[in-house]
Design a protein around this motif. Sequence first.
Motif, mmCIF file in Angstrom:
data_model
loop_
_atom_site.group_PDB
_atom_site.id
_atom_site.type_symbol
_atom_site.label_atom_id
_atom_site.label_comp_id
_atom_site.label_asym_id
_atom_site.label_seq_id
_atom_site.Cartn_x
_atom_site.Cartn_y
_atom_site.Cartn_z
ATOM 1 N N LEU A 48 15.494 18.959 19.781
ATOM 2 C CA LEU A 48 16.531 18.014 19.385
ATOM 3 C C LEU A 48 15.905 16.860 18.612
ATOM 4 C CD1 LEU A 48 18.514 18.029 22.730
ATOM 5 C CD2 LEU A 48 19.422 18.768 20.520
ATOM 6 N N PRO A 49 16.718 16.117 17.832
ATOM 7 C CA PRO A 49 16.162 15.008 17.051
ATOM 8 C C PRO A 49 15.534 13.947 17.951
ATOM 9 C CG PRO A 49 18.550 15.223 16.707
ATOM 10 C CD PRO A 49 18.148 16.312 17.620
ATOM 11 N N GLY A 50 14.526 13.280 17.393
ATOM 12 C CA GLY A 50 13.907 12.182 18.098
ATOM 13 C C GLY A 50 13.226 12.579 19.392
ATOM 14 N N ALA A 341 27.197 6.930 6.698
ATOM 15 C CA ALA A 341 27.215 7.493 8.048
ATOM 16 C C ALA A 341 27.695 8.946 8.027
ATOM 17 C CB ALA A 341 28.108 6.648 8.958
ATOM 18 N N GLN A 342 28.727 9.231 7.224
ATOM 19 C CA GLN A 342 29.233 10.601 7.141
ATOM 20 C C GLN A 342 28.184 11.534 6.538
ATOM 21 O OE1 GLN A 342 32.670 9.578 4.767
ATOM 22 N NE2 GLN A 342 34.069 10.027 6.457
ATOM 23 N N ARG A 343 27.528 11.059 5.490
ATOM 24 C CA ARG A 343 26.532 11.917 4.846
ATOM 25 C C ARG A 343 25.361 12.178 5.789
ATOM 26 N NH1 ARG A 343 26.529 9.751 0.564
ATOM 27 N NH2 ARG A 343 27.629 11.349 -0.617
ATOM 28 N N ALA A 344 24.943 11.153 6.523
ATOM 29 C CA ALA A 344 23.842 11.347 7.471
ATOM 30 C C ALA A 344 24.230 12.371 8.526
ATOM 31 C CB ALA A 344 23.473 10.017 8.119
ATOM 32 N N ARG A 345 25.470 12.314 9.002
ATOM 33 C CA ARG A 345 25.926 13.288 9.991
ATOM 34 C C ARG A 345 25.912 14.707 9.390
ATOM 35 N NH1 ARG A 345 28.459 11.961 14.848
ATOM 36 N NH2 ARG A 345 29.372 9.885 15.044
ATOM 37 N N ARG A 346 26.478 14.842 8.198
ATOM 38 C CA ARG A 346 26.562 16.178 7.614
ATOM 39 C C ARG A 346 25.175 16.750 7.359
ATOM 40 N NH1 ARG A 346 30.106 17.586 2.337
ATOM 41 N NH2 ARG A 346 28.359 16.634 1.241
ATOM 42 N N ARG A 347 24.261 15.914 6.926
ATOM 43 C CA ARG A 347 22.916 16.417 6.685
ATOM 44 C C ARG A 347 22.243 16.831 7.983
ATOM 45 N NH1 ARG A 347 20.818 12.543 1.713
ATOM 46 N NH2 ARG A 347 21.902 13.723 0.098
ATOM 47 N N ARG A 348 22.504 16.103 9.055
ATOM 48 C CA ARG A 348 21.944 16.535 10.335
ATOM 49 C C ARG A 348 22.540 17.871 10.758
ATOM 50 N NH1 ARG A 348 22.478 10.934 11.797
ATOM 51 N NH2 ARG A 348 24.338 11.388 13.035
ATOM 52 N N ILE A 349 23.846 18.028 10.546
ATOM 53 C CA ILE A 349 24.494 19.285 10.937
ATOM 54 C C ILE A 349 23.963 20.437 10.101
ATOM 55 C CG2 ILE A 349 26.721 20.500 10.933
ATOM 56 C CD1 ILE A 349 27.944 17.711 11.646
ATOM 57 N N LEU A 350 23.740 20.214 8.807
ATOM 58 C CA LEU A 350 23.163 21.262 7.969
ATOM 59 C C LEU A 350 21.737 21.592 8.426
ATOM 60 C CD1 LEU A 350 24.469 20.051 4.507
ATOM 61 C CD2 LEU A 350 25.079 22.196 5.639
ATOM 62 N N ASP A 351 21.025 20.581 8.881
ATOM 63 C CA ASP A 351 19.693 20.840 9.425
ATOM 64 C C ASP A 351 19.778 21.665 10.704
ATOM 65 O OD1 ASP A 351 16.756 20.324 9.739
ATOM 66 O OD2 ASP A 351 17.465 19.272 11.516
ATOM 67 N N TYR A 352 20.720 21.311 11.591
ATOM 68 C CA TYR A 352 20.917 22.118 12.801
ATOM 69 C C TYR A 352 21.220 23.571 12.421
ATOM 70 C CZ TYR A 352 21.864 17.495 14.936
ATOM 71 O OH TYR A 352 21.812 16.206 15.350
ATOM 72 N N ALA A 353 22.089 23.737 11.417
ATOM 73 C CA ALA A 353 22.504 25.087 11.032
ATOM 74 C C ALA A 353 21.327 25.935 10.581
ATOM 75 C CB ALA A 353 23.557 25.013 9.930
ATOM 76 N N GLY A 354 20.323 25.288 10.025
ATOM 77 C CA GLY A 354 19.149 26.038 9.595
ATOM 78 C C GLY A 354 18.172 26.319 10.717
ATOM 79 N N ARG A 355 18.309 25.647 11.864
ATOM 80 C CA ARG A 355 17.337 25.805 12.945
ATOM 81 C C ARG A 355 17.919 26.399 14.217
ATOM 82 N NH1 ARG A 355 15.288 21.524 15.186
ATOM 83 N NH2 ARG A 355 16.901 20.036 14.597
#
Length: 879
Positions: A48-50, A341-355
Amino acid sequence: MTGMAEFNRETLTALLSEADGVLDRARRASLLLDAAVPLPGIRATVELPGSGGWLIPPGAVAWPEQLYALAELDRLPGTRERFRSQIAAAAVLASLREKAKGAAPGFFGRLFGGAGLEDSRRAAQELQARLADPAFGALDREVGGHLAAVEEAARHQGRGVQLHPGSHGTPGHLTAAAREAFGRAVGHPALIFTQYDAARQASVLARARALAQDPNSEPALRGRAEHLLSSLTAERAGILLRQLPVDALRTATNERLRFTGLESVGVNTVADVLEAPLGRLTQVHGIGGQTARRLKAAAETLRREAVVTHTTGIGDTPTTAAAGLVRVLAHFDQINNLDEAQRARRRRILDYAGRVPAGGGLWDAALTPDAAGWEQFSDDIAWADAHREILEPADPVRVGEETWADYLARPAHYQALLATLLDLEFEGGDDLAADVLERIRSLRLDRTHLTDLQLRGYQSFGARFTLVQEKVVLGDDMGLGKTVQALAVAAHLAAQGQRRTLVVCPASVITNWVRESRRFTDLPVYRAHGAGREEAVAAWADTGGICAITYDGARTTSLPAPDLVVVDEAHMVKNPAAARTRAVRELIDAASHALLLTGTPLENRVDEFATLVSFVAPDLVSAGMSSMSAADFRVRIAPAYLRRNQTDVLDELPEKLEQLDWIDLTPADEAHYADTVRRGSFMAMRRAAMTTPDAVPAKLERIREIVGEAEEAGRRVIIFTYFLDVLDVLEADLGHRVVGRLSGAVPPATRQSLIDALGSAPGGSVLLAQITAAGTGLNIQSASVVILVEPQVKPSIEAQAIARAHRMGQTSSVMVHRLIGDDTVDERMLEMLAGKAQLFDAYARPSESAAVHDAVDVTEGQLAEMIIAAERERLGYVS
C-alpha cells in the motif's frame, strides 16, 4: 541358557513392534527439531502507499509446509526438551532392537544358536525392560501426544493457512503464527490484519485498466508526450553538439587527445565526431584507432550529458517533435477537467490497477499501525465507485491546425499543461506542519469564476495555502505568477459568497492588475484611480468583484471592509510608522483573508519580513527575530510565508520569461503624449512616455522598480530603446547603476569592454543599449533581465535584441519586460503586429513564410500612417 527368558514369535513380534513405534516417534521428533521454518514466499501481495501495509489476495503467499506444525511444537511447554530426551533414549533402543530380532528362532536356531542366541535374548530382555520402565513410558506417551497435536496442526494447514479465526476451525495460535511469519517476511513485525470483500475494488480497477488502454485518455496522452519530449530533447542535444567545436571534447576527458587535423576530413564539431566512422578519423596523421575510439567516447559522454541536463521547455522552433508535443497538449487541454485532488486520486487508482491483481472475493490486508495507506486506498476506491465518470473513457476530440500559433500566443499555458500531464509539479511548503499540508492538499479550489487560466501545480498550492491560512505573505521569485495566484484566491472566495477583493498596488502596475483580472476572471473589475475613483469604489462596494487602488488611494479613500485584500509590492509597507502602512494594516485587519505579495528574497531582509509577517500573523513574531538566521526564521514563519524559486518550480527551466508591463500614464505624460499626437509625429509619439518634460514619466518609475527588484535578486539588467534621448533620460536617472551605454557612437572595440564591465558588476547594474546598435552580434549572457522600453516596428529587432542575453551559455532564466503605455501608440503597435491581428494575416500566412524571420514585419511608413490616424481619431483631432 539357564535363567534366560525365552521369547516366542508372538511375544517378540509385539516387543519389536512396540520398539518400532518408539523409534518412529523419535524419528518424527528429530525431523521436527531439525526443521527451520523458511520465510513465506511473497508472490502476489501489493504494498500500500506510504508503507501502509499489504493487500493479500487469495493464493498470494507461498506458506512453508511445516509452518503450523512448528508453531504447535513451540506452543507446547517443554516439548523440545522432551523430544531430545526421548530421542536419546530411542538411540539405545535402536541397537537393542536390531540384536533382539533373533531372540525367537526356529528349531534349528534353538539347536545351533549358541552364543548368538543368548546375545539376542539378552538384548530382547533389556529392550523389554527399557520399554517397561514407567518413566520412559510416560516420556514416550507425552512425546506421542505432542506429535499427535503437531500432526493435527499440519492437517489444519493442509486445509489452507488462515490469517483470521472462523468456521474453518483453525486454532487461534496457528493463525497468529501465520501472521507473525508474514510480518517477518515483509520486515514489519507489528501488523494489524483484516479481511475485506474485494468486489467493489475489482470493479473499479477493471474500469481503470480499460481507461489506461483508451488511446484518447490521459494515460495514453502522457505516454505520447513523454516519447515526444524525449525526441525533442534528442533534437536539441543534436543542435547543441553541432554548435560545439571539437576542442570541447577536452572537457569530457582527462586524457591528452590529439585534435589537430580533424578539419581536413570534415570533422569540425562534436556532432561530426559522433557521426564520422572510425576510418575517417584515423585518416588524420597522428590519430590511431585507440585515439579515435577515445574521441568517440568523449563525444558520447557530452551527448549523454546534453540529453540528461536538458529541460522540458517546448521552445520556439516547430520541429516535428515540438509540434507533435503541442498537439498532444492541445488534446489534453480539451479533456483536462480534473482539479489537483481529483487528478491525484485518479493517478493513484491507475497505479493500483497496474499493480493489484484482478479478482474479487475475500482478501486479506496486513496493515501498519497507523493504517494511513489502507485508509487512502479504501477511500480512493470508494471515491472512484461513487464518481464513475472519473474513469469513463475519454471522448475523441479534434485538434485544430493552428495549435502551434496558439502555443506561441500562450506558451505558459502549454508549459503548464505539460507539467500537469507529466506530473512534474512542485508545490513547496516543506516547512509546514503535516496537518496544515493535508488541509491544503485536500482543499478543492473553486474555479467557477476563473477563465482561460491553467494554473500550475505550485500556483494552485499557493492559492490553497492562502485560503487555508487566511492571511499570508507570498514571496515567490519574479515571474512565477503571483498575480494569478491572487486571482485564484479571489475567484474561490467569490464563489463562496465573499465577493469583495481589494488590490492595493503601486500606480505603475494598476493597469496590469485591471487587465489581468479581466483576462483571467469573470468578476466585475473596478479601477479606483484618477478621475472617478470614488464612483468605482462605490460600485465595487455594491456589486463586489475586484477593485484595484493605489497605496495613496487606499490611504485617502473611505473603503468598506474587503473580504480579501491583496497587497502588491508589499515591501512598500515595510515601515510601520508610514501613513500608507497604517492604512494597509487597517484593511488587513478588517478582511477575512489577506495576501501580501513580494518578490524580495527572505534572506535579504529578515527584519523587514518580520514586519510584514506581523501584519498577517502577529502571533508568529517575537522580539529578537531580526537576529535569527534566515533558515530558522523561515521555519518560524512557515505558517504565514511561502516562497518558491524558479529553479524549484519551473521544471522546464524556461530560458525566457516574457511579460507585458502595462503602464498607466501620469496626467503629465498624457498631456505630453496628446501634444505629439496632435503634431502627428510618429517618432515623438513612440518616445513620449519617456520624455515628459519637468516630470518623472510613469515608464521611468516602472524601470526603477524593475531595476530595484533585479538588485534584490542579484540580477543584472540590459535596457533597450530605439531613441538616443531616451538613453539620456535613463543614464541621468539611474546614475551609478549604469555601467555603460552602447550606441552607434561607441566603437566596436569598446563595446566588449562595456559588456565585460557588466559581467563583473553587482546585481542591479544596468547596461543601456540603443537597440539598432546593440541588438545584433553581441553576447551579453551576464544580463538576465531585459527591458524593452518601447515596441519596435519590426518584431525581429526585438527578438534579436533579446537573443543577446537569451543564448547558449546563459545560466539564468531571462526575464523580459516589454513596457507598454496604456492607450498609446505602444498598444496600437501591439494590436497591429500581434500574431492573430490583420497585419499578421496579410503579411505572414504560415504556408508562405514559415522560414522567413521577418515575416510579420511591415514598413515603418505603413505602420506610422495607420497608428497616427487611429490615435488622432481616438483623441478627437479629426472628425
